[in-house]
Enzyme design. Structure first.
Site, PDB file in Angstrom:
ATOM      1  CB  VAL A 193      -0.915  -0.285   1.403  1.00 38.22           C
ATOM      2  CG1 VAL A 193      -2.025   1.395   1.222  1.00 38.22           C
ATOM      3  CG2 VAL A 193      -1.937  -1.416   0.563  1.00 38.22           C
ATOM      4  CB  VAL A 217      -0.913  -2.803   4.918  1.00 37.93           C
ATOM      5  CG1 VAL A 217       0.535  -2.715   3.814  1.00 37.93           C
ATOM      6  CG2 VAL A 217      -0.688  -4.898   5.277  1.00 37.93           C
ATOM      7  CB  ALA A 238       4.742   2.619   1.128  1.00 37.23           C
ATOM      8  CE  LYS A 239       5.329  -1.343   8.157  1.00 38.02           C
ATOM      9  NZ  LYS A 239       6.205  -0.306   9.216  1.00 38.02           N
ATOM     10  N   GLY A 240       3.985  -3.068   3.052  1.00 40.18           N
ATOM     11  CA  GLY A 240       3.816  -4.194   2.872  1.00 40.18           C
ATOM     12  C   GLY A 240       3.353  -5.086   3.912  1.00 40.18           C
TER      13      GLY A 240
END
Ligand code: NAD
Length: 549
Positions: A193, A217, A238-240
């Protein structure tokens, strides 16, 4: 425009406002809604009990109910129906608390315009629908509520406020990996994301945990945006994540999973696009596999696609311990502000992974007595203090704290409620809640984890005079040294550990002082102050870049 009309219930005792709202909604060409208006709460509650209401527009001050009680009573009768509250200009605090109590949005009555009213209704309905699906998670709700609270305090531009509530991009993948027996194929879900692409490339960790969802996320990506902006780094958030229990996988399974996940999200990441890093359940080895997989696809080594990788592959000195080290720099600054002598003080540390173990070690080096630690397997208490080195050696051998001798095993609840000077939260989200906030017994709550404190609990801690180092400030050491790693990689330079720690300290202390000054000047809690610092910077950038096309 929706084909079926929306059923909207307006609970408002002021006849003038009732008429105005009805007229504005009727004139809105993007909305088709039936508005039913009532003057009193009891009439409204009776109507709600009959069902078939899509949204409530609620004045909190009514003849038969006042302030937050009005909202609570509505939510009690119809917990699923989204509520937008109507406030007066001088009710900033009340509106913020209403958002904490579950209101979706707020509108200032004296500023009512057709565009903002219609949009608040449309967006609220869209968010309510998203809540029913993959987006929904307690963490994402928390991130949105925190943002809305800060937005209310800073009187944020409505266009920007609506724009920043949801991430800009999200990719959801499902993919297989082969188990070690070479016959079983597991299928898992993964996410990446990107919340805001305005500030530069996006940046954020990859999390492996069995509870990962798109909503989780998304919350983490949102916090990354505010964190990077608070630190004045040229990144959006962002993040995953992959929904998997990494502790149940062998190293080769973890490698196959990581390589396939990287391939699935490869279009999204890149040194100028989006740069992953370690988070819960991932480490520098995982980053090495991400880098290698990406590099294989590009045909040449691309170390700058990830940060938090091993030093020999272009990782930065000091990155591994940066989050814990940064947290301890900030604890030192907080202690100076509180007049707390660190040498001889006591600390409890929840989480003994990357962040928790380093924080414990650096605290011990300052003479702080670590009286308790906890992880997924157990919590341990020793009044005379625990040896961090012995704990680290035990975890290096057994992966977890469980089985450590020379300490009394206690429960997680007891751990959090121990009497201490400093409580470090470095494990999971949702640890300090409305249920236990009154029982937290520390002077300083230092958040290494993301989202460990729920919004209602924040108010209780604030009222009890507990000083909170909020996550977007407290754990920002990690992304700051990740930024240094990326800068060194882009320029093929290496900085010394002293240079890195010196720069890290300067950036963190500057953000700390700005946050503290704002909190004191505006008489708000540290979390809201930190969020306002971050949100203001992103807002300025958004307004300068304008809207495309
Ligand atoms: P990690 O996987 O290295 O360690 C996590 C620790 O939490 C482990 O000790 C684990 O046993 C413990 N834990 C897991 N479930 C638990 C439970 N139910 N009860 C108690 N303890 C539990 O992860 P990490 O990198 O140290 O991350 C910890 C937190 O810090 C996460 O919220 C993460 O998002 C945040 N964070 C990490 C970094 C980083 O650089 N690693 C940066 C910023 C924020």
């Amino acid at each position: 425009m929706s084909a079926t009309p929306i059923h909207l219930l307006l609970i408002e005792d002021n006849a003038l406002h009732r008429r105005l709202i009805q007229q504005l909604l009727k004139a809105d060409t993007q909305l088709r809604c039936d508005v039913e208006a009532v003057e009193r709460l009891d009439t409204g509650l009776m109507r709600l009990a009959q069902g078939n209401v899509d949204l409530v527009l609620l004045d909190l001050v009514l003849p038969d109910s006042q302030e937050l009680e009005t909202l609570w009573r509505v939510r009690l009768v119809a917990p699923q129906v989204p509520v937008v509250i109507l406030t007066s200009l001088d009710d900033v605090k009340l509106a913020a608390r209403a958002v904490e109590s579950g209101a979706y949005d707020y509108l200032v009555k004296s500023h009512l315009k057709g565009a903002s009213l219609g949009r608040a209704v449309r967006y609220t309905l869209a968010r309510a629908r998203a809540r029913g699906g993959e987006w929904d998670s307690p963490m994402f709700r928390l991130a949105q509520q925190q943002f809305l609270k800060a937005a209310q305090y800073m009187n944020l531009d409505d266009n920007v406020r609506q724009r920043l509530l949801f991430p800009q991009r999200a990719q959801m993948v499902s993919f297989p990996f082969l188990r070690d027996d070479h016959s079983q194929v597991e299928t898992v879900f993964g996410y990446r994301v990107q919340h805001v692409l305005t500030m530069g490339p996006t940046k954020g960790g990859i999390r492996y945990h069995q509870d990962v969802t798109l909503g989780e996320v998304a919350a983490l990506a949102t916090w990354m945006t505010w964190k990077c902006a608070l630190m004045r780094l040229p990144f959006g958030g962002a993040k995953g994540g992959v929904r998997v229990d990494p502790t149940a996988l062998s190293s080769s399974e973890l490698q196959r999973l990581t390589r396939r996940y990287t391939t699935e999200i490869i279009e999204m990441i890149g040194p100028d696009k989006d740069i992953p890093a370690p988070d819960l359940g991932t480490d520098e080895q995982v980053m090495a596999w991400v880098m290698d997989t990406y590099s294989q696809q590009m045909g040449h080594a691309v170390p700058t696609v990830v940060t938090g990788k091993p030093v020999v592959l272009g990782g930065s000195l000091g990155r591994k311990e940066a989050t814990g080290r940064g947290l301890v720099y900030l604890i030192e600054a907080s202690a100076a502000h509180l007049g707390l002598e660190l040498a001889g003080s006591t600390a409890v540390v929840q989480g003994f992974g990357n962040v928790g173990s380093h924080a414990a070690r650096f605290l011990a080096e300052l003479g702080v007595k670590i009286i308790a630690v906890g992880d997924v397997s157990t919590a341990l208490h020793r009044h005379e203090g625990l040896s961090v080195e012995a704990l680290e050696a035990h975890v290096a051998q057994h992966r977890v704290l469980g089985g450590f001798p020379d300490a009394e095993p206690i429960g997680n609840k007891e751990l959090l409620e121990l009497d201490c000077d400093i409580l470090v939260l470095a494990a999971l989200q949702n640890q300090v809640t409305v249920e236990n906030a009154a029982d937290i017994n520390c002077r300083l709550l230092a958040e290494g984890a993301n989202g460990p404190t729920m919004l209602e609990a924040d108010d209780i801690l604030h009222e009890r005079g507990i000083f909170v180092l909020p996550d977007i400030l407290g754990n920002a050491g990690g992304v700051t040294v990740s930024y240094f790693e990326w800068v060194q990689g882009m320029q093929n330079l290496t900085w010394t550990l002293d240079e890195i720690n010196g720069r890290l300290k300067a950036i963190l202390l500057d953000a700390f002082q700005r946050t503290l000054r704002r909190a004191q000047a505006e008489r708000i809690d540290m979390r809201t102050a930190a969020l306002i610092e971050g949100v203001s910077r992103v807002t300025e950038a958004k307004l300068l870049r304008g809207v495309f096309p």
